[in-house]
Design an enzyme around this catalytic site. Sequence first.
Site, PDB file in Angstrom:
ATOM      1  N   ASP A  65       0.801  -1.224   0.000  1.00 41.98           N
ATOM      2  CA  ASP A  65       0.000   0.000   0.000  1.00 41.98           C
ATOM      3  C   ASP A  65       0.832   1.271   0.000  1.00 41.98           C
ATOM      4  OD1 ASP A  65      -2.211  -1.652   0.110  1.00 41.98           O
ATOM      5  OD2 ASP A  65      -2.272  -1.624   2.297  1.00 41.98           O
ATOM      6  N   LYS A 111       1.886   2.177  -5.012  1.00 43.43           N
ATOM      7  CA  LYS A 111       2.443   1.627  -6.252  1.00 43.43           C
ATOM      8  C   LYS A 111       1.517   1.876  -7.441  1.00 43.43           C
ATOM      9  CE  LYS A 111       2.479  -2.430  -4.302  1.00 43.43           C
ATOM     10  NZ  LYS A 111       2.027  -2.055  -2.971  1.00 43.43           N
ATOM     11  N   LYS A 125      -0.532   4.338  -8.056  1.00 41.37           N
ATOM     12  CA  LYS A 125      -0.379   5.703  -8.552  1.00 41.37           C
ATOM     13  C   LYS A 125       0.932   5.844  -9.348  1.00 41.37           C
ATOM     14  CE  LYS A 125       0.769  10.345  -7.552  1.00 41.37           C
ATOM     15  NZ  LYS A 125       0.568  11.596  -6.879  1.00 41.37           N
ATOM     16  N   ASN A 167      -5.431 -10.106  -3.885  1.00 46.70           N
ATOM     17  CA  ASN A 167      -5.152  -9.569  -2.533  1.00 46.70           C
ATOM     18  C   ASN A 167      -4.661  -8.121  -2.662  1.00 46.70           C
ATOM     19  OD1 ASN A 167      -2.830 -10.572  -3.796  1.00 46.70           O
ATOM     20  ND2 ASN A 167      -1.880 -11.314  -1.928  1.00 46.70           N
ATOM     21  N   ALA A 168      -4.142  -7.774  -3.833  1.00 46.72           N
ATOM     22  CA  ALA A 168      -3.657  -6.411  -4.073  1.00 46.72           C
ATOM     23  C   ALA A 168      -4.826  -5.450  -4.271  1.00 46.72           C
ATOM     24  CB  ALA A 168      -2.772  -6.392  -5.314  1.00 46.72           C
ATOM     25  N   GLY A 169      -4.606  -4.208  -3.900  1.00 41.07           N
ATOM     26  CA  GLY A 169      -5.566  -3.138  -4.180  1.00 41.07           C
ATOM     27  C   GLY A 169      -4.749  -1.916  -4.542  1.00 41.07           C
ATOM     28  N   HIS A 170      -4.686  -1.592  -5.821  1.00 44.20           N
ATOM     29  CA  HIS A 170      -3.840  -0.486  -6.295  1.00 44.20           C
ATOM     30  C   HIS A 170      -4.728   0.666  -6.760  1.00 44.20           C
ATOM     31  CE1 HIS A 170      -0.295  -3.455  -7.179  1.00 44.20           C
ATOM     32  NE2 HIS A 170      -0.664  -3.442  -5.919  1.00 44.20           N
ATOM     33  N   GLN A 187       1.894  -6.115  -3.177  1.00 46.80           N
ATOM     34  CA  GLN A 187       2.354  -6.229  -1.781  1.00 46.80           C
ATOM     35  C   GLN A 187       3.650  -5.429  -1.605  1.00 46.80           C
ATOM     36  OE1 GLN A 187       1.249  -9.606  -3.334  1.00 46.80           O
ATOM     37  NE2 GLN A 187      -0.630  -8.553  -2.821  1.00 46.80           N
ATOM     38  N   ASP A 206       2.668  14.627   2.051  1.00 46.15           N
ATOM     39  CA  ASP A 206       1.660  15.598   2.501  1.00 46.15           C
ATOM     40  C   ASP A 206       0.955  15.171   3.797  1.00 46.15           C
ATOM     41  OD1 ASP A 206       0.726  13.620   0.455  1.00 46.15           O
ATOM     42  OD2 ASP A 206      -1.227  14.278   1.175  1.00 46.15           O
ATOM     43  N   VAL A 257       2.808  14.050  -3.401  1.00 46.74           N
ATOM     44  CA  VAL A 257       2.225  14.888  -2.345  1.00 46.74           C
ATOM     45  C   VAL A 257       0.684  14.887  -2.392  1.00 46.74           C
ATOM     46  CG1 VAL A 257       4.235  16.394  -2.032  1.00 46.74           C
ATOM     47  CG2 VAL A 257       2.574  16.932  -3.827  1.00 46.74           C
ATOM     48  N   GLY A 258       0.120  13.857  -2.986  1.00 43.50           N
ATOM     49  CA  GLY A 258      -1.338  13.753  -3.054  1.00 43.50           C
ATOM     50  C   GLY A 258      -1.695  12.564  -3.916  1.00 43.50           C
TER      51      GLY A 258
HETATM   52  P1  GDP Z   1      -0.748   0.381  -3.498  1.00 42.86           P
HETATM   53  O1  GDP Z   1      -1.345  -0.894  -3.033  1.00 42.86           O
HETATM   54  O2  GDP Z   1       0.722   0.439  -3.241  1.00 42.86           O
HETATM   55  O3  GDP Z   1      -1.068   0.718  -4.921  1.00 42.86           O
HETATM   56  O4  GDP Z   1      -1.390   1.534  -2.596  1.00 42.86           O
HETATM   57  P2  GDP Z   1      -2.954   1.704  -2.220  1.00 42.86           P
HETATM   58  O5  GDP Z   1      -3.678   2.169  -3.410  1.00 42.86           O
HETATM   59  O6  GDP Z   1      -3.445   0.475  -1.546  1.00 42.86           O
HETATM   60  O7  GDP Z   1      -2.855   2.799  -1.095  1.00 42.86           O
HETATM   61  C1  GDP Z   1      -2.292   4.045  -1.334  1.00 42.86           C
HETATM   62  C2  GDP Z   1      -3.348   5.122  -1.004  1.00 42.86           C
HETATM   63  O8  GDP Z   1      -2.726   6.367  -0.896  1.00 42.86           O
HETATM   64  C3  GDP Z   1      -4.391   5.273  -2.094  1.00 42.86           C
HETATM   65  O9  GDP Z   1      -5.604   5.660  -1.491  1.00 42.86           O
HETATM   66  C4  GDP Z   1      -3.833   6.405  -2.955  1.00 42.86           C
HETATM   67  O10 GDP Z   1      -4.843   7.113  -3.656  1.00 42.86           O
HETATM   68  C5  GDP Z   1      -3.209   7.261  -1.902  1.00 42.86           C
HETATM   69  N1  GDP Z   1      -2.028   8.025  -2.310  1.00 42.86           N
HETATM   70  C6  GDP Z   1      -1.031   7.691  -3.179  1.00 42.86           C
HETATM   71  N2  GDP Z   1      -0.066   8.621  -3.173  1.00 42.86           N
HETATM   72  C7  GDP Z   1      -0.452   9.572  -2.303  1.00 42.86           C
HETATM   73  C8  GDP Z   1       0.150  10.784  -1.829  1.00 42.86           C
HETATM   74  O11 GDP Z   1       1.248  11.175  -2.204  1.00 42.86           O
HETATM   75  N3  GDP Z   1      -0.549  11.496  -0.891  1.00 42.86           N
HETATM   76  C9  GDP Z   1      -1.766  11.088  -0.427  1.00 42.86           C
HETATM   77  N4  GDP Z   1      -2.373  11.844   0.493  1.00 42.86           N
HETATM   78  N5  GDP Z   1      -2.351   9.958  -0.846  1.00 42.86           N
HETATM   79  C10 GDP Z   1      -1.700   9.207  -1.752  1.00 42.86           C
HETATM   80  P1  IMO Z   2      -0.980  -4.149  -2.274  1.00 44.55           P
HETATM   81  O1  IMO Z   2      -0.497  -4.728  -3.583  1.00 44.55           O
HETATM   82  C1  IMO Z   2      -1.072  -4.581   2.053  1.00 44.55           C
HETATM   83  C2  IMO Z   2      -1.202  -8.667   3.618  1.00 44.55           C
HETATM   84  C3  IMO Z   2      -2.447  -9.117   4.353  1.00 44.55           C
HETATM   85  C4  IMO Z   2      -1.834 -10.087   5.348  1.00 44.55           C
HETATM   86  C5  IMO Z   2      -0.726 -10.748   4.528  1.00 44.55           C
HETATM   87  C6  IMO Z   2      -1.118 -12.086   3.920  1.00 44.55           C
HETATM   88  O2  IMO Z   2      -2.251  -3.412  -2.364  1.00 44.55           O
HETATM   89  O3  IMO Z   2       0.126  -3.396  -1.608  1.00 44.55           O
HETATM   90  P2  IMO Z   2      -2.655 -12.767   1.856  1.00 44.55           P
HETATM   91  O4  IMO Z   2      -4.115 -12.551   1.598  1.00 44.55           O
HETATM   92  O5  IMO Z   2      -1.765 -12.196   0.820  1.00 44.55           O
HETATM   93  O6  IMO Z   2      -2.319 -14.204   2.150  1.00 44.55           O
HETATM   94  O7  IMO Z   2      -2.361 -11.972   3.236  1.00 44.55           O
HETATM   95  O8  IMO Z   2      -0.407  -9.844   3.504  1.00 44.55           O
HETATM   96  N1  IMO Z   2      -1.426  -8.141   2.252  1.00 44.55           N
HETATM   97  C7  IMO Z   2      -1.337  -6.848   1.932  1.00 44.55           C
HETATM   98  N2  IMO Z   2      -1.143  -5.754   2.709  1.00 44.55           N
HETATM   99  N3  IMO Z   2      -1.182  -4.456   0.723  1.00 44.55           N
HETATM  100  C8  IMO Z   2      -1.360  -5.528  -0.070  1.00 44.55           C
HETATM  101  O9  IMO Z   2      -1.325  -5.468  -1.408  1.00 44.55           O
HETATM  102  C9  IMO Z   2      -1.494  -6.792   0.539  1.00 44.55           C
HETATM  103  N4  IMO Z   2      -1.704  -8.048   0.072  1.00 44.55           N
HETATM  104  C10 IMO Z   2      -1.643  -8.856   1.129  1.00 44.55           C
HETATM  105  O10 IMO Z   2      -3.086  -8.031   4.972  1.00 44.55           O
HETATM  106  O11 IMO Z   2      -1.207  -9.369   6.381  1.00 44.55           O
HETATM  107 MG    MG Z   3      -2.913  -1.550  -1.829  1.00 46.36          MG
END
Ligand code: GDP
Ligand code: IMO
Ligand code: MG
Length: 424
Positions: free
Chosen positions: A13, A16, A18, A38-41, A224, A333, A414-415
Amino acid sequence: MSNTIIVGAQWGDEGKGKIIDVLAREADYIIRFQGGNNAGHTVVIGDQEFVLHLIPSGILHPGKVCVIGNGVVVDPQALCDEIESLQKRKITIGSNLKISDQSHLIFPYHKILDQLRETHLGKSKIGTTGRGIGPCYVDKMARCGIRLADLMEDEVFQEKLGDNIHEKNEVFQEVYGHPGFSYEEILESYQGYREKIKLYICDTVRLLNDAIAKKKNLLFEGAQGTLLDVDHGTYPYVTSSSATAGGACAGTGIGPSKIGRVIGVAKAYTTRVGEGPFPTEFDAAQMKRIRQKGNEFGATTGRPRRCGWFDAVLVRHAVLVNGLDEIIITKLDVLDEDQTIKICTSYQYQGKRYDRFPANGKILEECEPIYEEHPGWRQQTCEISSFKDLPINAKKYLRRLETVVGAPIKMVSVGSKREQIFSI
Ligand code: GDP
Ligand code: IMO
Ligand code: MG
C-alpha cells in the site's frame, strides 16, 4: 525508459498503483508478476478513483498492453468482475489485456481454506485478505495446482479438478468439519469463466520476450511489498509470493539481464494491514490522526491500516534485497501538520543494537526502536510541484531519508492525484 521493476519497499500500500499509472506514460507493456486479487492499487484521475486488484494499473492509459504474468494467481470470478466494472466505466479492455496460460487458478476451496485456517489459528492468525492466495500457491508448489492452460483443455481440466476436489473434500470434512465442494457446480462455473476470459489467455513469456526484442519498454508492477515477501519479509506474517524484484523475472519469464532499473516505493511513514510485528507503530492518538489524514483503510478489504513512523531499518533491507536503484516517496503531505517527525534508524534488543533487519521475529516484536527526531514543516505541500519549492524542513527530511536508507529519491508524491508528483 529501460525495462523497470517497481516494488513496494514496506508492507504494501505504498502507492504503487499511482506510481505505475504515472510511469506507464513512458511504457509499452505493464506487467503484474506475482500475488493476485489480494492487491488493491489505487489510481486517482480527476474526481474518479479506480482500485485495481488483478489488472495492471496501466489499463487506464489507452494503447498500452497490460499483462498478467505466470507468477500471478488468478481468481476468474474476481477477474470477470473487475473487467466488467472497468468496462462499465468506459475503460477499454480487449486486445490490450493478456493473461499467461501458465498462471494458476484460484478455486472456491482455496478461499474457504484461507478463511478456515485463519479461524483455526485463532490468536496467531496472519490476518490474510481471505482471497485464497496462500492455499493456491501451496497447490502450485505441491504440483497439484490447475493452470489457465488446463482450463482451456476441457478433458484435462475435468480430470485435474476431480482429483483436487476429491482430495480437498477429505481435508475439509475431516480436519475442518466443512461439508466440502460439489465438483459439478465448480466445473460448470469455471467452464463459464473460460468462455469469458479465453480471448485474453496466451503465451505471455513469448509475447514479452518478443516485445523486448523489438525494444519496447516494459514496466513491472509489484504487488504487496518487500516486508510481505515470503523469503525476505516478516515471516510468517507475509504473503505467499515473491514480492521483491527477483520475483519479476520468475513471474514473467524474462531474464534478469533484460532489466534496466529497479525502483522501490515507500511512504513517508509506515503502514501495515493484518497481524505481525511493527516496531515503529504509533500510539493510539497519533494512529488516529495519521489514519484519518492519510485515509489509511485497506483498498481491498477496507480494514483500518496500522500506522507508524518511517522505519529505515526496513527500507534499508528493501534497498538491499531488491537492489533498488532509486526510491519514490509517497504521502509526504500526510505529515504536513506534525510538529516533530521521527525516523527509526536502528533497533535495541536485550542491550544489543540492530542496524540490519533481523530474521528473528521475536526481536522485531520486542525491540525498542531508536529514533531521530526532525522538526516538521507545518505547511501544506499538496500543491507543490517541484523539490525547490518544498519547505526547508521537508527537504531536509527527504535528504535524511536518502542517507539513512542508502538510495537516492527519484520522485516525491504529495497527493493521490496523477499530477501531485514531481521528480527530484
Ligand atoms: P498500493 O497498493 O501500493 O497501490 O497503494 P494503495 O492504493 O493500496 O494505497 C495508497 C493510497 O494512498 C491510495 O488511497 C492512494 O490514492 C493514496 N495516495 C497515493 N499517493 C499519495 C500521496 O502522495 N498522498 C496522499 N495523500 N495519498 C496518496
Ligand atoms: P498491495 O499490492 C497490504 C497482507 C495481508 C496479510 C498478509 C497475507 O495493495 O500493496 P494474503 O491474503 O496475501 O495471504 O495476506 O499480507 N497483504 C497486503 N497488505 N497491501 C497488499 O497489497 C497486501 N496483500 C496482502 O493483509 O497481512
Ligand atoms: Mg494496496
